[in-house]
Structure formats: C-alpha cells, structure tokens
Scaffold this motif. Structure first.
Motif, mmCIF file in Angstrom:
data_model
loop_
_atom_site.group_PDB
_atom_site.id
_atom_site.type_symbol
_atom_site.label_atom_id
_atom_site.label_comp_id
_atom_site.label_asym_id
_atom_site.label_seq_id
_atom_site.Cartn_x
_atom_site.Cartn_y
_atom_site.Cartn_z
ATOM 1 N N ALA A 75 0.812 -1.221 0.000
ATOM 2 C CA ALA A 75 0.000 0.000 0.000
ATOM 3 C C ALA A 75 0.848 1.275 0.000
ATOM 4 N N LEU A 76 1.961 1.242 0.703
ATOM 5 C CA LEU A 76 2.791 2.446 0.819
ATOM 6 C C LEU A 76 3.710 2.576 -0.399
ATOM 7 N N PRO A 77 4.269 3.763 -0.575
ATOM 8 C CA PRO A 77 5.208 3.906 -1.705
ATOM 9 C C PRO A 77 6.561 3.253 -1.455
ATOM 10 N N GLY A 88 14.793 -6.667 12.936
ATOM 11 C CA GLY A 88 14.841 -7.805 12.011
ATOM 12 C C GLY A 88 15.212 -9.129 12.659
ATOM 13 N N VAL A 89 15.090 -9.205 13.976
ATOM 14 C CA VAL A 89 15.419 -10.458 14.676
ATOM 15 C C VAL A 89 14.223 -11.397 14.554
ATOM 16 N N PHE A 90 14.484 -12.683 14.348
ATOM 17 C CA PHE A 90 13.369 -13.635 14.313
ATOM 18 C C PHE A 90 13.638 -14.816 15.243
ATOM 19 N N GLY A 259 -0.266 -10.347 4.527
ATOM 20 C CA GLY A 259 0.796 -10.063 5.495
ATOM 21 C C GLY A 259 0.798 -8.558 5.667
ATOM 22 N N SER A 260 -0.387 -8.022 5.978
ATOM 23 C CA SER A 260 -0.607 -6.578 5.843
ATOM 24 C C SER A 260 -0.469 -5.801 7.153
ATOM 25 N N GLY A 261 0.151 -6.402 8.178
ATOM 26 C CA GLY A 261 0.408 -5.659 9.408
ATOM 27 C C GLY A 261 -0.852 -5.442 10.230
ATOM 28 N N VAL A 328 9.388 3.523 24.054
ATOM 29 C CA VAL A 328 10.255 3.375 25.217
ATOM 30 C C VAL A 328 10.468 1.870 25.408
ATOM 31 N N PHE A 329 11.400 1.333 24.640
ATOM 32 C CA PHE A 329 11.631 -0.114 24.721
ATOM 33 C C PHE A 329 12.102 -0.491 26.122
ATOM 34 N N VAL A 330 13.169 0.139 26.577
ATOM 35 C CA VAL A 330 13.613 -0.006 27.964
ATOM 36 C C VAL A 330 13.951 1.411 28.435
ATOM 37 N N LEU A 561 7.079 -15.317 13.977
ATOM 38 C CA LEU A 561 5.719 -15.764 13.643
ATOM 39 C C LEU A 561 5.344 -15.346 12.224
ATOM 40 N N ALA A 562 5.667 -14.100 11.876
ATOM 41 C CA ALA A 562 5.297 -13.593 10.542
ATOM 42 C C ALA A 562 5.938 -14.443 9.445
ATOM 43 N N MET A 563 7.192 -14.791 9.627
ATOM 44 C CA MET A 563 7.888 -15.563 8.586
ATOM 45 C C MET A 563 7.398 -17.017 8.543
HETATM 46 C C1 LIG Z 1 11.905 -0.127 15.960
HETATM 47 C C2 LIG Z 1 11.289 -1.496 15.903
HETATM 48 C C3 LIG Z 1 12.077 -2.612 16.160
HETATM 49 C C4 LIG Z 1 11.510 -3.875 16.104
HETATM 50 N N1 LIG Z 1 12.334 -4.956 16.217
HETATM 51 C C5 LIG Z 1 11.808 -6.190 16.067
HETATM 52 C C6 LIG Z 1 12.668 -7.315 16.013
HETATM 53 O O1 LIG Z 1 13.892 -7.203 15.983
HETATM 54 N N2 LIG Z 1 12.076 -8.543 15.942
HETATM 55 C C7 LIG Z 1 10.724 -8.710 15.903
HETATM 56 O O2 LIG Z 1 10.257 -9.846 15.864
HETATM 57 N N3 LIG Z 1 9.906 -7.651 15.877
HETATM 58 C C8 LIG Z 1 10.426 -6.398 15.920
HETATM 59 N N4 LIG Z 1 9.593 -5.324 15.811
HETATM 60 C C9 LIG Z 1 8.186 -5.559 15.468
HETATM 61 C C10 LIG Z 1 8.146 -5.978 13.995
HETATM 62 O O3 LIG Z 1 8.788 -5.015 13.198
HETATM 63 C C11 LIG Z 1 6.736 -6.212 13.466
HETATM 64 O O4 LIG Z 1 5.946 -6.869 14.402
HETATM 65 C C12 LIG Z 1 6.824 -7.087 12.195
HETATM 66 O O5 LIG Z 1 7.784 -6.537 11.347
HETATM 67 C C13 LIG Z 1 5.497 -7.203 11.498
HETATM 68 O O6 LIG Z 1 5.666 -7.879 10.282
HETATM 69 P P1 LIG Z 1 4.436 -8.028 9.274
HETATM 70 O O7 LIG Z 1 4.979 -8.624 8.043
HETATM 71 O O8 LIG Z 1 3.310 -8.679 9.958
HETATM 72 O O9 LIG Z 1 3.974 -6.527 9.001
HETATM 73 P P2 LIG Z 1 4.735 -5.295 8.352
HETATM 74 O O10 LIG Z 1 6.205 -5.464 8.341
HETATM 75 O O11 LIG Z 1 4.208 -4.078 9.017
HETATM 76 O O12 LIG Z 1 4.261 -5.319 6.845
HETATM 77 C C14 LIG Z 1 2.924 -5.077 6.503
HETATM 78 C C15 LIG Z 1 2.888 -4.327 5.191
HETATM 79 O O13 LIG Z 1 1.576 -4.421 4.629
HETATM 80 C C16 LIG Z 1 1.251 -3.179 4.038
HETATM 81 N N5 LIG Z 1 -0.202 -3.069 3.916
HETATM 82 C C17 LIG Z 1 -1.108 -2.797 4.870
HETATM 83 N N6 LIG Z 1 -2.348 -2.806 4.358
HETATM 84 C C18 LIG Z 1 -2.215 -3.084 3.050
HETATM 85 C C19 LIG Z 1 -3.142 -3.204 1.980
HETATM 86 N N7 LIG Z 1 -4.437 -3.040 2.189
HETATM 87 N N8 LIG Z 1 -2.661 -3.475 0.742
HETATM 88 C C20 LIG Z 1 -1.329 -3.624 0.521
HETATM 89 N N9 LIG Z 1 -0.411 -3.512 1.506
HETATM 90 C C21 LIG Z 1 -0.852 -3.257 2.751
HETATM 91 C C22 LIG Z 1 1.851 -2.180 5.000
HETATM 92 O O14 LIG Z 1 2.005 -0.924 4.381
HETATM 93 C C23 LIG Z 1 3.179 -2.846 5.346
HETATM 94 O O15 LIG Z 1 4.186 -2.457 4.464
HETATM 95 C C24 LIG Z 1 10.131 -4.034 15.844
HETATM 96 C C25 LIG Z 1 9.348 -2.924 15.564
HETATM 97 C C26 LIG Z 1 9.930 -1.673 15.573
HETATM 98 C C27 LIG Z 1 9.086 -0.501 15.178
#
Ligand SMILES: Cc1cc2nc3c(=O)[nH]c(=O)nc-3n(C[C@H](O)[C@H](O)[C@H](O)COP(=O)(O)OP(=O)(O)OC[C@H]3O[C@@H](n4cnc5c(N)ncnc54)[C@H](O)[C@@H]3O)c2cc1C
Length: 577
Positions: A75-77, A88-90, A259-261, A328-330, A561-563
């Motif tokens: 959805a985003l650019p 990016g830790v899994f 996988g839309s967050g 505020v992570f820690v 979990l996501a992966m």
């Molecule tokens: C600073 C920070 C550090 C973090 N560090 C970790 C870490 O090390 N390890 C960890 O496990 N978690 C970490 N997290 C949490 C983690 O980043 C997220 O929980 C995880 O990346 C989510 O992955 P996802 O694929 O579910 O969603 P996202 O990575 O958010 O991807 C979802 C994508 O879907 C797109 N989207 C939404 N709606 C639509 C639509 N209708 N059509 C098309 N596209 C759409 C969004 O724009 C987005 O790009 C961290 C978060 C932050 C902010």
C-alpha cells in the motif's frame, strides 16, 4: 498498445512490470469505451501476497519456491513495512544454530514455555495439550515444527542469511521470559540477518528477500492498496486494489495471502478494540484493512484486543497522531522510576516492553478508572547527564519538547498537572491524585533503600535476565558525562538524588503494532466461524490473530511468527489444487 487491458496483461509478463510506475502508465487507457464493459481481470497470477513486510515477502518466497507465480502488493510507496525499520530479529525454536552447537531445544519443553507464557490462565503442565484447546495448541506446535523448516529452506535457496542474534561479541541475549522455570533453553532461539548490527537487521532481512524475489521476476507493486476480496462460489478468486485512485482487479488463481500488518494507525479500530492505545512505531500502512476485507466474507476474528505492547511518550503520540518514530523499549537510566497518579511504582521498569506495557490496564473497581492509564517516568539530573541520548532522555534538556522538569518535586508536580491539562480531552481528563508529591517522596525513599541493598523487594528489578541483558543497550553512557559510575550492587538501580532538578515523561500504552485480526489455522488458512478454512485466503504476521497471544517469547517473537506462517500461507496457497 491497443487497449489498457491488453497492455497490463502484457506488462505482467515483461520485465518492466516491476513497480507501480509501469502500471501507472497503463492505467489512463482504462477510460476507453471498451474498458467500461463488465470488469474482468486487469492482472492475474497464482498467489497475491498483500504487504511487503516479513509476512508478505516470506509468503511470496515460499509460493515462488513451490513453483507458483506470485506478486506482492504494498500500500505504501516504500517496501518493507514495519519489518524494514525493525531490528529484524526472528525467534525460531530448535533452529539450525542450536542444533549445530549440540544443544537440544526439546519440543515438549519449548511448548511448555510458550504455553505457560501465552496462556497463564489455562496452562496445565501435565495435560496432553498443556491445557490449551486444539486450535491454540496446534498453532504453538506449528511455531515449533515449521519455523525451523522455514529457516532451513529459505537458507538453502538463498532467500535469507541468518546468524545467531547477540548484542555484541560474547553478549547473547536471553528470551524475554528466560527466568520462567519452563524455559529450558533461554538463549539461542533468536536469529538475525548476517552482516549488520542490532539496528540494521530489518533492512537486511527485507533486502535479502526482496533481492531473491526480484531475481525470480516477482513483481512488488508499491502504492497498491488491497481494498476488497473477490469472493465467488465460496472461494476467494482475486482482489481489488486501489492504485492512485484507480481500481484494479487482480486474479489470484491459487490464493491471496495477507501479510498486511496490524491496525495500530486506524483510530476507529484501536478505539473499538483496545483499552487504550495512544501510538505505535509501526509504519503508517498498519491500518487494519484486512479486518473489513475478510470480515465481509465471514472470517472469524480473534485476539482483536492484543498488541505487541510498548510504552509511548504520550505527548509525542498525541501530537503526531499515533505515529511515533520509536517507543520506550527499555527506559534509560538507573536513578529512574516509573510511577502512577499516586506517585507509586507499579512495575519493574527494566522488564521487556511488551509485558511492561500491560500494566497500564490495571483497573480500580472503586474509583472506576485506570490509575495507570498515564504513567510517569521520573528521574534526576544524574540520569539526565549520564544517560542522555538514550530515548526518551534527551542529550540536552532543551532538545525535547515533551520533557517536564522542576527544581523540586512540588514544582515538577505542578508542571505535570499543566501538561495533563493540555491533553485533558484526549486522555479522559486523567489527573494526578492530590497526594502525588507525598506519594512520590515516599516511593523515592523506599526505592533508594532497594538501590543501596541491590534488591528490589517490590518488583525484582534487575533480577531477571532480560533486565540485565538489555539495559546496557538502552542505557549507554553519554560521552562527557560528569556523574560517577554505578557502584551499587544492582546496576539497574541507583539512589535518586535528594535535590532537584527532577524530570519526567508522561507514558501511555502503545505498541509496535497490534496483533489481532482474522483467525488462522496451522496451515495459515483464514477460517470462518465454524473454524473451517475459507478457500483461497491465508494470513500471517500482525494482521492475523496472534498464535502466541500476547507472549513476546524472545527477541524476534513477532517476525518469527510472521515468517513462519507467511511461509506456510505462501506454500499452501501455491500448492492448492
Ligand atoms: C523499531 C522497531 C524494532 C523492532 N524490532 C523487532 C525485532 O527485531 N524482531 C521482531 O520480531 N519484531 C520487531 N519489531 C516488530 C516488527 O517489526 C513487526 O511486528 C513485524 O515486522 C510485522 O511484520 P508483518 O509482516 O506482519 O507486518 P509489516 O512489516 O508491518 O508489513 C505489513 C505491510 O503491509 C502493508 N499493507 C497494509 N495494508 C495493506 C493493503 N491493504 N494493501 C497492501 N499492503 C498493505 C503495510 O504498508 C506494510 O508495508 C520491531 C518494531 C519496531 C518498530
């Protein structure tokens, strides 16, 4: 080019069909008379992956690896979602590094840890499914069984290049609840993409999967927002997408994998499902589109009230309309405590963000309100000087508009009250208790005793492995500090000075993102209210009901979990007959 439709189909086959730019060029011809007839498909593929974060790209890799054609919609650019800005830790149980080191991550032990952490109210160690129903048990079992298979396969095909995650040479990290007796292997499950540091992991993870996909000519279409599922004859056959105001219909011959967050930045949904949720560091795309799309075809929703929690600086979240750069992570500092409206501590300030974030929801059944709705991170000039530069403590007090200060506890109290008044209508007129300054002074005396003796009798601060592992990362010493080193027996605590100036930040509940949505089964299929899979639709990551509820099992819990489920969704869609 004769017509828009033919042009777009041709584009799919061609190398120019890589980004939204190519499609944007074809779209204007949609206005042609021919195009106004019954809408057929504008594009077609086998598997449509919605979202370009960890879940969506894992699904695309798995689908492609299984021999299907896939496209990714974003959805985003920009590509990468919240994953791209993350560490990016899994977190993957029984992963290849554990096995290579000759360690054993026994399934029964690992599932006990997850079940105990995720479902404390149901956990029953001696029952065959640990007290969990079939559905919940099958999901945590899948985390254990399939995560490691996913990593092995993705490594084998070169889509990822993971190494063990640590916070520096010889500094491995413990799981977030590494202190629970059920956790028999608290170190070793966290992986990260090789070649970077703790801040680059998300970028590297996205880049490696993106590179792999591009090499296989998989299109990743940015500025393409999925809006509606095409549901015909009891199955999902495609999806409607908004691209710069134009609707495209994309056929998915095998399935759609979401996988839309989460929905952290959809205020209507956070107001509806969360107790309070002021902001998140999730990318702006986390708007929960999946909930309406899959709800419309009868998906069963689950864990809608959960989130990967963290505290946010309240003013920052309100001023920026929920989007914060970080959380505020820690909380930084040693001469620092977090107190409620009565000036009382309520939590081990060094516990992990997800568990700590849950203390905001304690309810007072007499006052009929949430005394911890807003909490106050309180510290003295030692923490300001020594740890300035570790968020949220600024390097220089003039830097942060959100910092509240006062020469005395009384003056600080007055200034907090003024700040609360500024946001009164956004926080239900939350106020300090009349005895806040006295309560805070009493708390300081008690806390200082704990700091000197090295033992926090109220909240065990510094006694858990997480507290001591992670604190140095978030409390690094500022260059040029004038304050002495911490010579106390417990380095997470130091007595708070008897004299001001004193400082405070207001903290509200927030999250990395939410973690509820349609429910999935162990094959990452989205299910209906009879728990039957809805044919042709899959989901993974923060957009679906969390398989581990709110348990943040260890570093990388959400991306693991996501992966894992993204892999299952992509692969199962690809192999669907
Ligand atoms: C600073 C920070 C550090 C973090 N560090 C970790 C870490 O090390 N390890 C960890 O496990 N978690 C970490 N997290 C949490 C983690 O980043 C997220 O929980 C995880 O990346 C989510 O992955 P996802 O694929 O579910 O969603 P996202 O990575 O958010 O991807 C979802 C994508 O879907 C797109 N989207 C939404 N709606 C639509 C639509 N209708 N059509 C098309 N596209 C759409 C969004 O724009 C987005 O790009 C961290 C978060 C932050 C902010």
């Amino acid at each position: 080019m004769k017509s828009g439709r033919i042009g777009r189909r041709d584009l799919l086959k061609g190398s120019s069909f890589i980004a939204g730019v190519a499609i944007a060029g074809a779209v204007p011809s949609l206005a042609g008379a021919e195009e106004k007839q019954a809408p057929a498909w504008d594009l077609e593929t086998d598997v449509v992956c919605v979202g370009s974060g960890a879940a969506g790209l894992s699904a695309a890799v798995a689908a492609t690896d299984a021999g299907a054609k896939a496209i990714v919609l974003e959805a985003l650019p920009i590509i990468g979602g919240t994953t791209q800005k993350s560490g990016g830790v899994f977190w993957i149980p029984n992963n290849f590094t554990i096995r290579a080191n000759g360690k054993v991550d026994a399934k029964s032990d690992c599932l006990r840890y997850i079940a105990r952490f995720a479902y404390p109210q149901q956990y029953s160690p001696d029952s065959p499914q640990l007290g969990l129903d079939d559905h919940c048990y099958s999901l945590i079992e899948t985390m254990y069984d399939q995560g490691t298979i996913m990593v092995d396969r993705f490594r084998e095909i070169g889509a990822i290049n993971p190494v063990p995650f640590d916070l520096g040479p010889g500094h491995p990290v413990s799981d977030y609840a590494g202190h629970l007796p059920e956790n028999k292997l608290p170190i070793g499950r966290a992986l990260v993409s090789g070649g970077g540091n703790a801040y680059m992991g998300g970028t590297l993870l996205i880049k490696s999967m993106e590179t792999w996909l591009r090499a296989k000519s998989v299109s990743i279409l940015t500025s393409h927002r999925a809006r509606k599922l095409v549901y015909e004859n009891g199955q999902v056959t495609g999806i409607e997408v908004d691209h710069n105001g134009v609707t495209l219909r994309i056929r998915a011959r095998k399935g759609v994998c979401f996988g839309s967050g989460g929905y952290a930045h959809n205020k209507e949904l956070t107001d509806l499902y969360q107790t309070s949720f002021y902001g998140a560091c999730a990318r702006a795309g986390s708007r929960g589109d999946i909930i309406a799309m899959t709800g419309a075809i009868g998906a069963r929703m689950g864990t809608l009230g959960t989130a990967w929690r963290a505290q946010v600086v309240l003013d920052e979240a309100i001023e920026n309309d929920t989007i914060v750069a970080t959380e505020v992570f820690v909380p930084a500092g040693d001469s620092m405590i977090i107190v409620n409206r009565r000036g009382e501590r309520v939590v081990d300030e060094k516990r992990d963000y997800c568990s700590r974030g849950r203390v905001h929801f304690a309810y007072d059944p007499v006052a009929e309100n949430y005394p911890n709705q807003v909490l106050f991170m309180f510290f003295d000039s030692r923490t300001q000087d020594r740890f300035g530069g570790n968020y949220p403590v600024p390097t220089d007090v003039r830097e942060s508009p959100y910092l509240i200060s006062g020469e005395t506890v009384e003056e600080l109290t007055k200034n907090i009250e003024a700040r609360l008044a500024k946001y009164a209508t956004r926080i239900g007129h939350f106020s300090l208790a009349p005895n806040f300054p006295q309560g805070l002074k009493t708390t300081i005396v008690r806390y200082n005793k704990f700091a000197r003796q090295g033992r926090d009798e109220d909240f065990s601060r510094g006694a858990q492995s997480f507290d001591v592992d992670w604190d140095p990362l978030y409390s690094s010493v500022r260059k040029g500090t004038k304050t002495p080193d911490n010579n106390m027996p417990n380095r997470t605590m130091y007595p708070i000075a008897g004299k001001g100036p004193y400082y405070a930040f207001m903290l509200g509940a927030g999250g990395l993102d939410t973690s509820g949505g349609p429910m999935i089964n162990a094959r990452a299929e989205i299910v209906d209210y009879a728990n039957k899979p809805i044919p042709g639709v899959y989901g993974a990551g923060n957009c679906v009901a969390s398989p581990s509820r709110e348990a943040y099992c260890g570093a990388g819990a959400t991306i693991g979990l996501a992966m894992t489920f993204g892999y299952l969704g992509g692969r199962n869609a690809a192999t669907r007959s």
